[in-house]
Design an enzyme around this catalytic site. Structure first.
Site, PDB file in Angstrom:
ATOM      1  N   LYS A 130      34.420  34.563  33.812  1.00  0.00           N
ATOM      2  CA  LYS A 130      34.981  35.849  33.399  1.00  0.00           C
ATOM      3  C   LYS A 130      35.462  35.749  31.953  1.00  0.00           C
ATOM      4  O   LYS A 130      35.937  34.684  31.525  1.00  0.00           O
ATOM      5  CB  LYS A 130      36.149  36.188  34.326  1.00  0.00           C
ATOM      6  CG  LYS A 130      36.818  37.535  34.097  1.00  0.00           C
ATOM      7  CD  LYS A 130      37.928  37.716  35.126  1.00  0.00           C
ATOM      8  CE  LYS A 130      38.564  39.099  35.042  1.00  0.00           C
ATOM      9  NZ  LYS A 130      39.605  39.279  36.093  1.00  0.00           N
ATOM     10  N   SER A 214      38.878  43.336  38.396  1.00  0.00           N
ATOM     11  CA  SER A 214      38.435  43.247  37.017  1.00  0.00           C
ATOM     12  C   SER A 214      37.379  42.182  36.768  1.00  0.00           C
ATOM     13  O   SER A 214      36.825  42.117  35.667  1.00  0.00           O
ATOM     14  CB  SER A 214      39.648  42.973  36.114  1.00  0.00           C
ATOM     15  OG  SER A 214      40.275  41.744  36.437  1.00  0.00           O
ATOM     16  N   SER A 238      41.414  41.349  41.801  1.00  0.00           N
ATOM     17  CA  SER A 238      40.321  41.303  40.829  1.00  0.00           C
ATOM     18  C   SER A 238      39.230  40.277  41.116  1.00  0.00           C
ATOM     19  O   SER A 238      38.174  40.317  40.490  1.00  0.00           O
ATOM     20  CB  SER A 238      40.878  41.064  39.424  1.00  0.00           C
ATOM     21  OG  SER A 238      41.593  42.193  38.996  1.00  0.00           O
TER      22      SER A 238
END
EC number: 3.5.1.4
Length: 574
Positions: A130, A214, A238
């Protein structure tokens, strides 16, 4: 430069790193032309060997790379190719460093050829990250236009493209090959992945829907087999939301189990509910593999917030002994059919029923889960995200003058009063009191399970819908009505309690079975709108998942439970 020009230049620079041979014919098909880009659709652009490699989970890959059956270079090239295709179809990559990854793989192969042994337990394993991880020679924007060309929004720090996050160093030491960083919503505070650099990240199984957030780029990339395993973060769901939306397994560990040191973040210093790092993958075995690997590096020696808890095989063995010893030992699960705030949509209700029937078929028990008020707990949790009155995220947007996505602006678009130290302290007391009451409720279930133990884990939806519709906020709130939260709270209660949790894929939506409930009566207007937002035709074919929630620092146990249930569900025909 104008923010639009900066974003366009960054976007073009990333896209230019895709080799010409890997570019798809234009125009890229729309969602109406090709809704599902997983499986045979994306495989048409791959060679038979690339398909074999990308269809193998991380455990199988490492088995081949650590014995010399596969070269690290051929493995990383296959995943780079698939990731390039995925980005063109889904907008899931923020940073591409394929050339560096291939060079690392060549060095790994040379080491193996010279020494006859692997670099480490993750030798040659491609790992995606990420875009909160700092990687040498690679930028970190976290979706902010104002962070382009800086280190976390600041120029001239000397850390630009030189600093690496602690876990990046550990992954390298284990022999993993890092090859891309995946998309996030700017601020990280959204269950949809959207920003002004890459636009919107789509769900690979159903491109009318969100990949989640996210860690949405991770969910999309791994969901289309563009990576075998990757790391996201979770402060309110997330990791779990993208894993669930994209049909993956995911692990949200308790804070302090895995290292977070040196990563970019929003609202850094808010310590009431800590963001945690954890993996997403196509199998439970892959999650176990990378977590065991990271813990073998003694991360508590390099991150002051990591607890000294090595991987504990005995915690898995306790579960396996109950299941396999033939003495009739039973597990018991609590089933949370709703959280008292929002009812799940029909596909989630069916998924819960499937899991209950699976548990019972395996000879184990279920009880209904009736915990302390989640509504009260969520009120405590959501306050933590606005302690600073949105000052941090607004300052990040001010660097370039870019606008917030509507998914973000509904909560963070206007300045709010900042909490005083006394108010933060009071909220922390309320958090501790909620944790205590939930702990005692969990303890009390020992009288209901018939196993002489409290429930082993709780089964709950991850979200009330199989996946978010784009700009889900508009379905939940009336025009002009301020959003109460960025996503309904089926994940956030876990963060408040800091419980270890794994995502379990269950089934897919079926429009002929998962029909709309026309007689629905909700808890509130918001609940009614969630029900109204369900469209059987739109959701047809989308993934449906639940989460397996254990207590604090029970990562080994929840992975064992998720694997037992996942194996059983693999034989289930929905």
């Amino acid at each position: 430069m104008d923010w639009k020009d900066l974003a366009a230049a960054k976007r073009s620079a990333v896209n230019a790193l895709i080799p010409e041979a890997w570019k798809l014919p234009t125009p890229i098909p729309s969602s109406s032309e090709q809704k599902d880009v997983t499986g045979k659709y994306i495989q048409q652009f791959l060679s038979p060997k690339e398909i074999e490699i990308t269809e193998t989970d991380a455990v199988g890959i490492v088995k081949n790379t650590t014995t010399g059956a596969w070269k690290a270079q051929e493995v990383i090239e296959a995943f780079c190719h698939c990731a390039a295709l995925a980005h063109q179809l889904l907008n899931c990559l923020h940073e591409i460093f394929f050339d560096a990854a291939i060079a690392d793989a060549k060095r790994a192969d040379e080491y193996f050829a010279t020494h006859g042994k692997p670099l480490g337990p993750l030798h040659g394993l491609p790992v995606s990250l990420k875009d909160q991880f700092h990687v040498k020679d690679v930028e970190t924007t976290m979706g902010y236009v104002g962070w382009i060309g800086t280190f976390e929004g600041v120029k001239g720090t000397g850390k630009e493209k030189t600093f690496e996050s602690e876990m990046v160093k550990e992954l390298r030491s284990l022999g993993a090959i890092l090859f891309c960083k995946t998309s996030v919503p700017h601020t990280l505070m959204s269950g949809e992945t959207v920003n002004n650099i890459i636009s919107y990240t789509w769900n690979p199984k159903n491109r009318y829907l969100a990949s989640g957030g996210s860690s949405g780029g991770e969910g999309a990339l791994i969901g289309v087999k563009g990576s075998p395993v990757g790391f996201g973060t979770d402060i309110g769901g997330s990791i779990r939301i993208p894993a669930a939306f994209c049909g993956l397994y995911g692990l949200r560990p308790s804070s302090g189990r895995l290292p977070y040191e040196g990563m970019a973040n929003s609202m850094d210093g808010q310590n009431s509910i800590l963001s945690v790092v954890g993996p997403l993958a196509t199998s439970v075995g892959a999650l176990r593999l990378v977590v065991k690997g990271i813990l073998s590096t003694d991360p508590w020696l390099h991150d002051p917030l990591v607890a000294e808890i090595p991987w504990r095989d005995e915690h898995e063995k306790v579960v396996l002994d109950i299941v396999k010893d033939g003495s009739g030992g039973q597990l018991c699960f609590g089933i949370m059919r709703n959280d008292g705030v929002i009812h799940p949509q029909p596909p989630l209700k069916r998924a819960l029923d499937i899991v209950v029937k699976t548990i019972e078929k395996l000879g184990h028990k279920v009880i209904e889960w009736s915990p302390p008020s989640h509504k009260e707990g969520l009120e405590v949790a959501f306050k933590t995200w606005i302690y600073d009155g949105a000052a941090d995220v607004q300052a990040a947007f001010a660097l370039s003058g870019e606008p917030m996505a509507t998914q973000i602006s509904s909560v963070y678009g206007t300045s709010q009063p900042q909490f005083t130290a006394s108010q933060i302290a009071a909220n922390n007391v309320a958090k501790r009191q909620f944790q205590k009451s939930y702990m005692e409720y969990w303890n009390s279930t020992a009288s209901l399970t018939g196993t002489a133990r409290p429930v082993d884990a709780v089964i709950s939806p991850v979200a009330p819908f199989p996946a978010a519709r784009p700009d889900m906020k508009k379905f939940l709130y009336k025009d002009g009505e301020k959003a109460k939260r960025v996503m309904p709270g089926y994940t956030t209660w876990v963060n408040l309690l800091d419980y270890s949790t794994a995502v379990l894929p269950v089934t897919i939506c079926d429009k002929t079975v998962d029909v709309k409930d026309t007689a629905f009566k909700g808890f509130s207007d918001e609940d009614e709108r969630v029900n109204e937002a369900y469209d059987p035709e739109l959701y047809d074919g989308a993934h449906v998942a639940v989460q397996v929630v254990g207590r604090k620092f029970q990562e080994e146990k929840v992975l064992a439970l998720a694997e037992i249930l996942g194996d059983a569900l693999g034989k289930h025909v929905a």
